[in-house]
Design a protein around this motif. Sequence first.
Motif, PDB file in Angstrom:
ATOM      1  N   ALA A   1       0.842  -1.195   0.000  1.00 42.77           N
ATOM      2  CA  ALA A   1       0.000   0.000   0.000  1.00 42.77           C
ATOM      3  C   ALA A   1       0.880   1.249   0.000  1.00 42.77           C
ATOM      4  O   ALA A   1       1.949   1.255   0.609  1.00 42.77           O
ATOM      5  CB  ALA A   1      -0.901  -0.009   1.222  1.00 42.77           C
ATOM      6  N   PRO A   2       0.434   2.329  -0.664  1.00 39.13           N
ATOM      7  CA  PRO A   2       1.186   3.587  -0.620  1.00 39.13           C
ATOM      8  C   PRO A   2       1.263   4.099   0.820  1.00 39.13           C
ATOM      9  O   PRO A   2       0.292   3.998   1.578  1.00 39.13           O
ATOM     10  CB  PRO A   2       0.363   4.537  -1.492  1.00 39.13           C
TER      11      PRO A   2
ATOM     12  N   VAL B   1       4.367  -0.443  -6.385  1.00 37.00           N
ATOM     13  CA  VAL B   1       5.666  -1.105  -6.234  1.00 37.00           C
ATOM     14  C   VAL B   1       6.471  -0.355  -5.181  1.00 37.00           C
ATOM     15  O   VAL B   1       6.660   0.869  -5.274  1.00 37.00           O
ATOM     16  CB  VAL B   1       6.428  -1.134  -7.570  1.00 37.00           C
ATOM     17  N   LEU B   2       6.950  -1.077  -4.172  1.00 38.78           N
ATOM     18  CA  LEU B   2       7.745  -0.474  -3.104  1.00 38.78           C
ATOM     19  C   LEU B   2       9.237  -0.722  -3.288  1.00 38.78           C
ATOM     20  O   LEU B   2      10.054   0.127  -2.963  1.00 38.78           O
ATOM     21  CB  LEU B   2       7.300  -1.033  -1.746  1.00 38.78           C
ATOM     22  N   GLN B   3       9.598  -1.902  -3.774  1.00 34.49           N
ATOM     23  CA  GLN B   3      11.012  -2.240  -3.949  1.00 34.49           C
ATOM     24  C   GLN B   3      11.174  -3.072  -5.218  1.00 34.49           C
ATOM     25  O   GLN B   3      10.297  -3.874  -5.549  1.00 34.49           O
ATOM     26  CB  GLN B   3      11.547  -3.079  -2.775  1.00 34.49           C
TER      27      GLN B   3
ATOM     28  N   LYS C   1       9.377   6.334  -4.331  1.00 33.14           N
ATOM     29  CA  LYS C   1       9.514   7.198  -3.175  1.00 33.14           C
ATOM     30  C   LYS C   1      10.217   6.425  -2.083  1.00 33.14           C
ATOM     31  O   LYS C   1       9.849   5.290  -1.791  1.00 33.14           O
ATOM     32  CB  LYS C   1       8.138   7.645  -2.697  1.00 33.14           C
ATOM     33  N   LYS C   2      11.213   7.078  -1.474  1.00 31.74           N
ATOM     34  CA  LYS C   2      12.005   6.372  -0.477  1.00 31.74           C
ATOM     35  C   LYS C   2      11.771   7.026   0.886  1.00 31.74           C
ATOM     36  O   LYS C   2      12.046   8.206   1.062  1.00 31.74           O
ATOM     37  CB  LYS C   2      13.482   6.430  -0.847  1.00 31.74           C
ATOM     38  N   ARG C   3      11.244   6.260   1.816  1.00 37.73           N
ATOM     39  CA  ARG C   3      10.977   6.793   3.146  1.00 37.73           C
ATOM     40  C   ARG C   3      12.278   6.976   3.902  1.00 37.73           C
ATOM     41  O   ARG C   3      13.082   6.049   3.966  1.00 37.73           O
ATOM     42  CB  ARG C   3      10.055   5.842   3.907  1.00 37.73           C
ATOM     43  N   ARG C   4      12.470   8.169   4.494  1.00 40.96           N
ATOM     44  CA  ARG C   4      13.646   8.389   5.334  1.00 40.96           C
ATOM     45  C   ARG C   4      13.463   7.668   6.663  1.00 40.96           C
ATOM     46  O   ARG C   4      14.370   7.064   7.197  1.00 40.96           O
ATOM     47  CB  ARG C   4      13.827   9.890   5.589  1.00 40.96           C
ATOM     48  N   ASP C   5      12.267   7.789   7.178  1.00 42.05           N
ATOM     49  CA  ASP C   5      11.996   7.128   8.460  1.00 42.05           C
ATOM     50  C   ASP C   5      11.259   5.847   8.158  1.00 42.05           C
ATOM     51  O   ASP C   5      10.135   5.870   7.689  1.00 42.05           O
ATOM     52  CB  ASP C   5      11.156   8.057   9.344  1.00 42.05           C
ATOM     53  N   ARG C   6      11.892   4.716   8.451  1.00 46.81           N
ATOM     54  CA  ARG C   6      11.309   3.454   8.037  1.00 46.81           C
ATOM     55  C   ARG C   6      10.368   2.878   9.080  1.00 46.81           C
ATOM     56  O   ARG C   6       9.795   1.817   8.859  1.00 46.81           O
ATOM     57  CB  ARG C   6      12.417   2.429   7.756  1.00 46.81           C
TER      58      ARG C   6
END
Length: 1271
Positions: free
Chosen positions: A22-23, A49-51, A84-89
């Motif tokens: 999910a986004p 797509v996340l990865q 989009k890459k999350r800084r805080d995972r």
Amino acid sequence: MHLDIMAELPSGLLEACVVVGAPTDKLRDVYQLHQQSKLNEYPLLEAEVLQVHAPPFVYKETSSSQVIGPAFSRVQRRRSFIKKKRRDRAAESLSNEDSAGRAEVSSATEDISVPKDLDLIALPQLCFPGGLQLTSEQREDNYHFLVFTDLFGNRTHGVVVQYYRAVQSCQEGVVHNGHRWPSSKIRLYIPFAVCVISKFPYYNALRDCLSCLLVQLRPARQADFEETIKEFSAKLSLVPLPPPGQLHVSFSLRPLQVVLPSRDDQDSPVIDIDLHLPFLCFAHTTLLQVLSCLLQEQRIVFFSSDWSRLTLVAESLLLYLQPLSWQQPYVPVLARGMLDFLMAPTAFLMGCHISHFEEVAAETEDLILVNIDDGIIQSSWSETIDLPAIPLAAAESFISRAECLQLHYDLELCHLGAGTDASALRCQRRDWQKRLNTQIQNIALELVVNIFRGVQDFLNHEHRVFNSEEFLRTREPADQAFYKKVLETHIFHTFLRDRLNRKRDTFSHMEQNTRNNAHRNRAMTESPRRPPMSELSRTGYSSYTSPANRLSKRLGASLPNLDQPANDTLTAISCSRPSSLRKMTPDVGLKSPHKPTKVFRLPEFPPPLAFHYIQNYYSDMVTSLGKAINATPPEESALLARYHYLRGLVNTVSNRRLDALEDFQSLYKTDSNIFPSHMVKSLLNSLPEAERLQADRRPELKRLISRVKRDQERERECHGSGHEEGTVKHFQLPKKYMQLEEFVKCVQESGIVKDQGTIHRLFDALTVGHQKQIGPDLFRVFYTIWKETEAEAQEVCLPASVLEHIEPSECVFKLSSSVKTSRGVGKIAMTQRRLFLLTEGRPGYVEVAQYRDLEEVKVSSAPILLLRIPSLKLRVRGRKEVFEANLKTETELWNLMVKEMWAGRNLADQHKDPQYMQQALTNALLMDAVVGSLQSSKAIYAASKLAHFDRIKLEVPMMVPRTTAETLKHKINPSLELAAPQPVDVLLYTPGQLWVSVSGGKVMVFDASSWSLTHTCQVGNARLNCMLKVDKDQVWMGSEDSVIYIISMLSMVCNRQLTEHRAEVTGLALDTDKYSQKVAYSCSVEGSVMVWDISSLQAKKQFRLACDCLQSVNSWNSTLWCCSRDSIMEVWRNGSMKHRLNLPEQRGSIVTFSSILLLPEREELWSVCADSGEVCIWHIKDPNKPFDRVALQDCIGCYCMIKVKNQVWVGGVGRSSSKGKIYVLDTERHLVLKELHGHNDKVMALCSAEDRYVLSGAGKHDGKIAIWKVE
């Protein structure tokens, strides 16, 4: 350039690993609503797509600025995916306090490179085909399978696991706007999908891999989530795929050991799937209906409540149809947003959720709907299927075998205790599944063979034509609707193209192995077309060879007794199926020899993201494979080939190019069928200059490089010559006038007759009194009459009281109208052996005459009342009364036909050659069609142009000399199915088999008990010069293309080659060395002689002789005798010259040696020359000049010699007639005992069969093999 070339190498297990979910922003919003208890129901979220993880995962820059990535799947990539890459995972701790901060930290972007062919747009939908739904409870992991097809029809496969993670993992309440909110009592779970994509359908193996991944992911923190999947992907990228054949590959992914099964052969698909699933879902009749719809290329939709079932069942069904391959759009899983695909107007195979069944059925027309869950098939317009069914005989055979399948694993476990070792239990289940899969493959293949058996009988390979009308006409009336539809499909067209290309696949192997003797021997019989009466009237089959030419019942293991009496017939072999197949395995009679499989276990994976670790990993793999190669005995050549192939792959990806090439070179000696020519070309093209110089210094690599270059040149020549391997034409009647050349082609395409001489005579007949061209109308009438006569003959059903008087292989080819005869009223029937009267009323049999008993055939006229009616009179040996038939207007035609059959029978008896009878029969039937189509006063004169043998009998009485007639026993025609005779290049007899090489590397194997053709194989593309049986399973063949090919006598497969010679291989010989080990010798035209170790196929020694065109090598005592055109050399085994014998003096002419023969017991050497009619005899111990010469009467050249008992047989050519002659000489008295005349061209090859028979083969103007009795 290097990267491009490496990109062409075959993929490994992994193409890419993609994570879909999910986004983040949508998930944050939903989570906040959930925390505030404002969610009445959970919404469907749109997946993204996340990865994306694609190999290679590590690189090393080389000094030449080339980038090396040591992984198997170096796919071409493009930089096109921005994620989009999350800084805080820490997605699990989305508290109220930091949500505002996360909104402020706008998402940075990262540019990720992905494989070129990967479509990331549709993938999220396919990973969540039912939509991405949040849940309030943890759900089980869910697997399903995907198939992607590109524009060129290439398929890629995906295995998807959906697993759920808790979005909120804090047990405490959280603070929002200064207030403490109670933690929601209902936890929120979000599904993620991990999709592993591979070029090959390793469904079970990749499901195992994902199961192992989930074991690691469940305890992992969200921060480690991406790294864990990346490490998993990197490990899979190091896995090589097993080569085709008997070697599987396994690797350890804690806690499971994963096995990658290999393909059966180069052209077979990977099968890593439970093939019995469709048998569990459908009744046998329903299953056959589904297969029938696939073969007819309908628009088919599968439905199920289980997404995984859709792909597994669809894949299994397509595998059942192998080697036919589905050519239409194929999407086994349609997401809910893709249902518009079902509106496509073309044929397709798609699958969707059962919840859409009613909607699809109502909205879309002309669909076949298959409900997998309920095992039901129907159409969108009714609950039944109004399509032709699979032919009844094939369907019944399939059902009877399918009923015997043991489909339930639990029944297999009844006698076993509870397993305590999970690995052993998995292995046990895998073995059971493999056995069941093999049985199902055999049963399904038999179904396909039974449906399409006989297709090749209606192909013309020279003109690439399929006579579809004739094929249809020979099918059962009830099955014709099915075949009409199937013959128009792409799936059949591709299958047909493979048949025209003579592809050796599972279909051709089973078709040949299960073809009953009647069908297999039909090429050798005297009846060229019509099926025999016995086949029409009763099941079972009989031998097709005529009683006079049938051989000893004991032979098959040994040689025939050709002298057995004419009335001694072979017992018919019953081919009826056993009454109860349940007592045996379901694929009884279909199984090919079982090859035990080995599993190569890969080393433990290294920490994968460091270059030197990976290089060490590959080094360990190369070491392990080296140990496996050293531990495998030479006789297990197929297994050795797989180890070498695998090591070649590993050396390739770890950039050890020369070592890789050496491994691939060794495949020629172990199994050339798996030689990866495309990969080797890529490797050679990528060699830097320094490595190319090193390769040139290694003899075996130098040979490989020159061989690959030669193959490339040959490919370019074939391509440049416009050789079309893809075209398939259907026979069509001509639309314009035809000259002779066009007429020949048209008749050959039609399947009426192939022999050019006969077609030329037919052209003369049809153009009598006209211009030398044939119009389309005349040809159509001729063709129609030919087919109608054929059909009428096939419809003749003789009663049992008549059948008992004729041979089982006889059939009626022509019936007269009802006429009055001197033996009663009835119809005269013409078979390939006799004429008989089929009496009217209660049908009865009255023998008229066997052709060989006729003494006179003439036309007369019988007075009836005041008229004189034309009649046919036959005088028969041993009968006083003359047979007379009032055939009226048919008299002249029957007179011509009977005379031709009589002449053909006489020639066949004189020459012991049944083909004369077959040709006479063809001539007679063509006369009938010519008279029917011309309908003019010149019709009989025109037909007489086809009375070929009758004319020969009148013009040049072909009396066979008495000695020849007494010695000649039989003739075989290897060129029977060809347009023109081919020369017989080499003959070899092995117990029970005769091996014949004809032009262009074609090898035919005949059963020596019936002289019927059992196998045909193509050995290279050049002429073969010599053949030698080396041990109990090997026949070596020396070719004009410098290769020694090795055929296995057991499997009849030619998959090993010796490539050390640099020129045409001309001779082979066997001997034992000083250690009593069996060795083989070979020689090539430029003078090289090689000594071979037979078990390892290694060249032990090599030397070169100075001579003109080395032709043969013979071993005796401690020396070798080598024959060249200008001399005979006695050579020590180390290659040093002992003696050289020069050509004997000839008066006024230059001669060349053609053959030598050693008689060790007499210490003599015999030699003959290609341009001399003289045999020279030399003393071995004093070989300065021949001590005796034997002149051969009326001979201008000799080409071959063999010793049989105390005789030497010499094959040559006559001076006066240019026909082939064989001279039989006495070894003691040096006298000619016999002079035999059996061929119309020079005798090129001789071989002996157990010293009881000699077989001779002749040049291209004759092309036949004669079998002679040795006195």
